[in-house]
Write an enzyme that holds these catalytic residues in place. Structure first.
Site, mmCIF file in Angstrom:
data_model
loop_
_atom_site.group_PDB
_atom_site.id
_atom_site.type_symbol
_atom_site.label_atom_id
_atom_site.label_comp_id
_atom_site.label_asym_id
_atom_site.label_seq_id
_atom_site.Cartn_x
_atom_site.Cartn_y
_atom_site.Cartn_z
ATOM 1 N N LEU A 89 12.894 -29.403 49.604
ATOM 2 C CA LEU A 89 11.446 -29.919 50.007
ATOM 3 C C LEU A 89 10.505 -29.021 49.321
ATOM 4 O O LEU A 89 10.659 -28.068 48.893
ATOM 5 C CB LEU A 89 11.725 -29.593 51.696
ATOM 6 C CG LEU A 89 12.546 -30.070 52.296
ATOM 7 C CD1 LEU A 89 12.767 -29.655 53.797
ATOM 8 C CD2 LEU A 89 12.584 -31.620 52.441
ATOM 9 N N ALA A 90 9.059 -29.573 49.750
ATOM 10 C CA ALA A 90 8.158 -28.691 49.295
ATOM 11 C C ALA A 90 8.068 -27.179 49.754
ATOM 12 O O ALA A 90 7.689 -26.263 48.367
ATOM 13 C CB ALA A 90 6.734 -29.563 49.501
ATOM 14 N N GLU A 91 8.527 -26.946 50.780
ATOM 15 C CA GLU A 91 8.436 -25.407 51.116
ATOM 16 C C GLU A 91 9.709 -25.214 51.992
ATOM 17 O O GLU A 91 10.060 -26.039 53.009
ATOM 18 C CB GLU A 91 7.073 -25.088 52.088
ATOM 19 C CG GLU A 91 5.932 -25.214 51.109
ATOM 20 C CD GLU A 91 5.729 -24.375 50.073
ATOM 21 O OE1 GLU A 91 6.617 -23.262 50.051
ATOM 22 O OE2 GLU A 91 4.815 -24.500 48.989
ATOM 23 N N THR A 92 10.343 -23.889 51.825
ATOM 24 C CA THR A 92 11.020 -23.577 53.085
ATOM 25 C C THR A 92 10.381 -22.373 53.636
ATOM 26 O O THR A 92 10.178 -21.442 52.881
ATOM 27 C CB THR A 92 12.398 -23.391 52.459
ATOM 28 O OG1 THR A 92 13.173 -24.645 52.281
ATOM 29 C CG2 THR A 92 13.391 -22.581 53.566
#
Length: 264
Positions: free
Chosen positions: A44-47
């Protein structure tokens, strides 16, 4: 080892929209390479990972699939949502300590509000290498902050951009933001391309608005703004410029709850 994992769609009130972020609450930090591997696996774009300090304070870090970053809005919103919705946080304000300093989150009117630093952009005269080929369009102005900002005249131009990621990766900024005035009650729209940090197009980018809000507040002569990121998933942000800070508000909704199983 089992780690809790939540996936939250941020800056939306319905699943399958907004910006998905993974959130991993921890009791103590994992090695950085392990957190990076988890972020790459989540893809995902961020964790986001957070560790409690005590009371209403937490340490917070964010990883894209490729790198650790210094500021992320939607994954901060998602982390606050997890604390409030799933981990029984009862205080009025959450304080996240990060590489960008303390970040405060409050809940009001059914939305979560991020209190972030304002990062106004400055005009650039020359087109950086890769920009025009990457966008396939010529902006009317170029600004530089933590990201490069390309300003267009209309929302339709922003929506029509079909980015060439190989060329955009040559632009020596974290990412390229394209923006224009909005329509139908929306003050401004944007899109966010970050191939250099492993995010070809981010659905809704809170950190980008730390630069967009001061620009549009000055241009439009108002401190309260309603913004929309017009990515394919899309998302809505209620914004306010308050001195050297910006307030960014939005909804969040849980998509997934589960566990990460780490075998050593």
């Amino acid at each position: 080892m089992l780690l809790p994992l939540y996936q939250v769609d941020a800056f939306t009130d319905q699943v399958f929209a907004g910006n998905p972020a993974a959130v991993c609450p921890l009791t103590e930090w994992l090695p950085a390479d392990m957190m990076q591997a988890i972020a790459a696996e989540n893809n995902l774009a961020e964790t986001a990972f957070f560790v409690p300090r005590g009371g209403n304070e937490y340490d917070l870090r964010w990883f894209t699939p490729a790198v650790e970053v210094e500021l992320c809005g939607h994954a901060t919103l998602a982390s606050a949502h997890v604390l409030l919705r799933h981990l029984n946080f009862k205080g009025e304000e959450i304080v996240f300590h990060s590489k960008s300093g303390p970040l405060r989150v409050r809940q009001a009117n059914g939305r979560l509000t991020l209190d972030f630093p304002s990062r106004p952009p400055k005009p650039l005269v020359e087109h950086p290498e890769g920009l025009l080929d990457g966008l396939g369009a010529t902006p009317v102005a170029i600004l530089a902050g933590p990201d490069l900002v390309a300003v267009f005249n209309t929302e339709e131009e922003v929506r029509a951009i079909q980015p060439n990621q190989l060329h955009l990766a040559k632009v020596e900024y974290r990412a390229v933001i394209v923006t224009a005035p909005g329509s139908n009650g929306v003050d401004f729209v944007s899109r966010f391309f970050g191939p250099r940090v492993g995010v070809p197009e981010d659905p809704v980018t809170g950190s980008a608005h730390t630069t967009l809000i001061p620009y549009w507040a000055e241009r439009l002569g108002k401190t309260e703004l309603y913004a929309r990121q017009v990515s394919p998933r899309g998302g809505d942000l209620w914004c306010e410029l308050r001195g050297d800070r910006v307030l960014i508000s939005g909804h969040a909704v849980t998509y997934l709850k589960g566990e990460i199983e780490l075998n050593h």
